[in-house]
Design a protein around this motif. Structure first.
Motif, PDB file in Angstrom:
ATOM      1  N   THR A 168      -6.629  -7.917  14.120  1.00 25.78           N
ATOM      2  CA  THR A 168      -7.703  -7.263  13.382  1.00 25.78           C
ATOM      3  C   THR A 168      -7.254  -5.875  12.925  1.00 25.78           C
ATOM      4  O   THR A 168      -6.641  -5.136  13.686  1.00 25.78           O
ATOM      5  N   CYS A 169      -7.561  -5.563  11.672  1.00 23.24           N
ATOM      6  CA  CYS A 169      -7.167  -4.270  11.098  1.00 23.24           C
ATOM      7  C   CYS A 169      -7.894  -3.157  11.847  1.00 23.24           C
ATOM      8  O   CYS A 169      -9.112  -3.192  12.000  1.00 23.24           O
ATOM      9  N   ARG A 170      -7.132  -2.163  12.320  1.00 24.09           N
ATOM     10  CA  ARG A 170      -7.732  -1.072  13.090  1.00 24.09           C
ATOM     11  C   ARG A 170      -8.503  -0.106  12.192  1.00 24.09           C
ATOM     12  O   ARG A 170      -9.477   0.487  12.598  1.00 24.09           O
ATOM     13  N   LYS A 171      -8.058   0.006  10.980  1.00 26.06           N
ATOM     14  CA  LYS A 171      -8.677   0.983  10.080  1.00 26.06           C
ATOM     15  C   LYS A 171     -10.121   0.605   9.729  1.00 26.06           C
ATOM     16  O   LYS A 171     -11.008   1.438   9.724  1.00 26.06           O
ATOM     17  N   CYS A 172     -10.349  -0.677   9.435  1.00 24.95           N
ATOM     18  CA  CYS A 172     -11.679  -1.102   8.981  1.00 24.95           C
ATOM     19  C   CYS A 172     -12.390  -1.958  10.015  1.00 24.95           C
ATOM     20  O   CYS A 172     -13.508  -2.426   9.775  1.00 24.95           O
ATOM     21  N   GLY A 173     -11.734  -2.171  11.152  1.00 25.25           N
ATOM     22  CA  GLY A 173     -12.349  -2.988  12.205  1.00 25.25           C
ATOM     23  C   GLY A 173     -12.549  -4.425  11.777  1.00 25.25           C
ATOM     24  O   GLY A 173     -13.414  -5.136  12.308  1.00 25.25           O
ATOM     25  N   THR A 194     -12.437  -1.387  -0.864  1.00 26.05           N
ATOM     26  CA  THR A 194     -11.562  -2.303  -0.149  1.00 26.05           C
ATOM     27  C   THR A 194     -10.612  -1.511   0.747  1.00 26.05           C
ATOM     28  O   THR A 194     -10.043  -0.517   0.316  1.00 26.05           O
ATOM     29  N   CYS A 195     -10.460  -1.965   1.966  1.00 19.19           N
ATOM     30  CA  CYS A 195      -9.608  -1.262   2.935  1.00 19.19           C
ATOM     31  C   CYS A 195      -8.180  -1.197   2.411  1.00 19.19           C
ATOM     32  O   CYS A 195      -7.603  -2.201   2.005  1.00 19.19           O
ATOM     33  N   SER A 196      -7.610   0.013   2.424  1.00 17.44           N
ATOM     34  CA  SER A 196      -6.275   0.194   1.847  1.00 17.44           C
ATOM     35  C   SER A 196      -5.170  -0.275   2.801  1.00 17.44           C
ATOM     36  O   SER A 196      -4.041  -0.454   2.391  1.00 17.44           O
ATOM     37  N   THR A 197      -5.534  -0.469   4.067  1.00 12.17           N
ATOM     38  CA  THR A 197      -4.509  -0.907   5.024  1.00 12.17           C
ATOM     39  C   THR A 197      -4.341  -2.422   4.993  1.00 12.17           C
ATOM     40  O   THR A 197      -3.237  -2.935   4.933  1.00 12.17           O
ATOM     41  N   CYS A 198      -5.468  -3.156   4.988  1.00  6.00           N
ATOM     42  CA  CYS A 198      -5.378  -4.622   5.057  1.00  6.00           C
ATOM     43  C   CYS A 198      -5.680  -5.267   3.712  1.00  6.00           C
ATOM     44  O   CYS A 198      -5.674  -6.491   3.604  1.00  6.00           O
ATOM     45  N   HIS A 199      -5.936  -4.481   2.692  1.00  2.00           N
ATOM     46  CA  HIS A 199      -6.235  -4.977   1.343  1.00  2.00           C
ATOM     47  C   HIS A 199      -7.426  -5.932   1.339  1.00  2.00           C
ATOM     48  O   HIS A 199      -7.456  -6.903   0.591  1.00  2.00           O
TER      49      HIS A 199
HETATM   50 ZN   LIG Z   1      -8.633  -3.060   6.968  1.00  2.00          ZN
END
Ligand SMILES: [Zn+2]
Ligand SMILES: [Zn+2]
Length: 381
Positions: A168-173, A194-199
């Motif tokens: 799971t992406c930590r930035k957006c949970g 849109t989350c820039s880490t997990c797109h």
């Molecule tokens: Zn994310």
């Protein structure tokens, strides 16, 4: 917003860096700033972003040349490079309408930000090939070799080390969206994007693929066979769909554009669908007439020269010209210009004969037996 750093500077390179230098520098930097090696380090995360961005541009020949020419402005909308505006803007945290619409309606508005995070089609690749005049008339197959960014074979394009999964992406949970707060003249404004880490997928890879360092891509040499249709003309381009570079975030492949250059022929000249050529004949043939063999693109063919043919007389052979690209059974003509050669080196006897011919021609043009005499005397010339 802080001034963007020069991409070469980001990778610790100078402007003359080779493709290999760029690759090597990127690997070194990616290792140094990778989140796995710097857990929770915001500064390293920013550096990693910068490094990725610099590499994305400098590793792509088209983007690199635009950057070399125009700098960062090549990738801003309305920037100098024209045509590159679309893919840019991956750097800062600009607040624009695309962010709002992109997240509200699931993207597809073609704004800078939604493109950055959503599926992005791969770049088109352009190559030039050269073919002979005959190949252009009759069509041919050519093998071409290109160096392109393709899916990484080791991880199949996922960017994850084989055998490792995602987390799971930590930035957006895991929501795939992030909240961005901006200071503007209207006060603080928040937007969801849109989350820039997990797109937007909500997942990130646990361990990056060692071959592609998590990018999911690698440079490859690929070979394609290109069918060149009958009748193609100099400078025309053939598009091979989905044979270009691999896309990003699930975007499709770009196209391969093959521009064909036709080598000029020493004998034939193409004008539209007709083929032109000059055929030399002797002045004797022009006067007496003859049957001669000439070259067509389909092979040799006999033509008749009428007695009394004038210099630069044009003669046409139908149906041996250039095939129509859309309907190859339909062909143009061959247009022949008869070029009468005047001899510059004549013997004393020939001079005598010509003088007597001139005399006879002036005094009695219609005198009988003239043609018979000429034929006999010039036989074998
Ligand atoms: Zn994310
Ligand atoms: Zn990989």
């Amino acid at each position: 917003m802080a001034e963007k750093r020069d991409y070469y500077e980001v990778l610790g390179l100078d402007k003359n860096a080779s493709e290999n230098d760029i690759k090597r520098a990127y690997r070194k930097m990616a290792k140094k700033y990778h989140p796995d090696n710097n857990p929770g380090d915001k500064k390293a995360e920013e550096m990693m972003k910068e490094v990725n961005e610099a590499y994305e541009v400098l590793s792509n020949p088209e983007k690199k040349s635009a950057y070399d020419q125009f700098g960062h402005s090549a990738f801003e909308q309305g920037g100098g490079a024209g045509g590159f505006g679309g893919f840019g803007g991956f750097g800062g945290m600009e607040f624009d309408m695309g962010d709002i619409f992109g997240s509200m309606f699931g993207g597809g508005f073609g704004s800078r930000s939604s493109r950055r995070n959503g599926p992005q089609r791969g770049n088109d690749v352009s190559v030039n090939i050269q073919i002979s005049f005959e190949e252009a008339i009759f069509g041919t197959k050519k093998e071409i070799q290109i160096n392109v960014t393709d899916k990484c074979d080791t991880c199949g394009g996922s960017g994850a080390k084989p055998g490792t999964g995602t987390e799971t992406c930590r930035k957006c949970g895991g929501t795939g969206q992030e909240r961005v707060v901006q200071n503007s003249i209207f006060g603080q404004m928040a937007s969801i994007r849109t989350c820039s880490t997990c797109h937007g997928t909500g997942k990130v890879i646990k361990e990056p693929c060692q071959n592609c360092h998590g990018t999911g891509k690698e440079r490859k040499t690929k070979k394609f066979e290109v069918n060149i249709p009958k009748g193609i003309d100099n400078g025309q381009t053939i598009r091979l769909s989905n044979k270009g570079e691999a896309g990003t975030n699930g975007g499709g492949y770009g196209d391969l554009m093959v521009t064909v250059y036709v080598r000029p022929d020493s004998y034939f000249v193409r004008k539209g669908m007709d083929i032109y050529c000059d055929v030399p004949i002797t002045f004797i043939q022009a006067i007496l007439g003859d049957e001669i063999t000439i070259r067509t693109i389909d092979g040799e063919q006999k033509i008749t020269i009428k007695p009394g043919t004038q210099p630069d007389t044009v003669s046409t052979i139908k149906g041996v010209g250039v095939p129509n690209l859309r309907n190859p059974n339909q062909r143009g003509n061959q247009v022949i210009t008869l070029k009468v050669k005047i001899p510059t080196d004549v013997t004393a006897r020939q001079k005598e004969l010509l003088k007597s011919f001139y005399g006879e021609n002036v005094t009695n043009e219609k005198k009988g037996g003239f043609w018979e005499k000429m034929k006999k005397d010039f036989k074998g010339e």
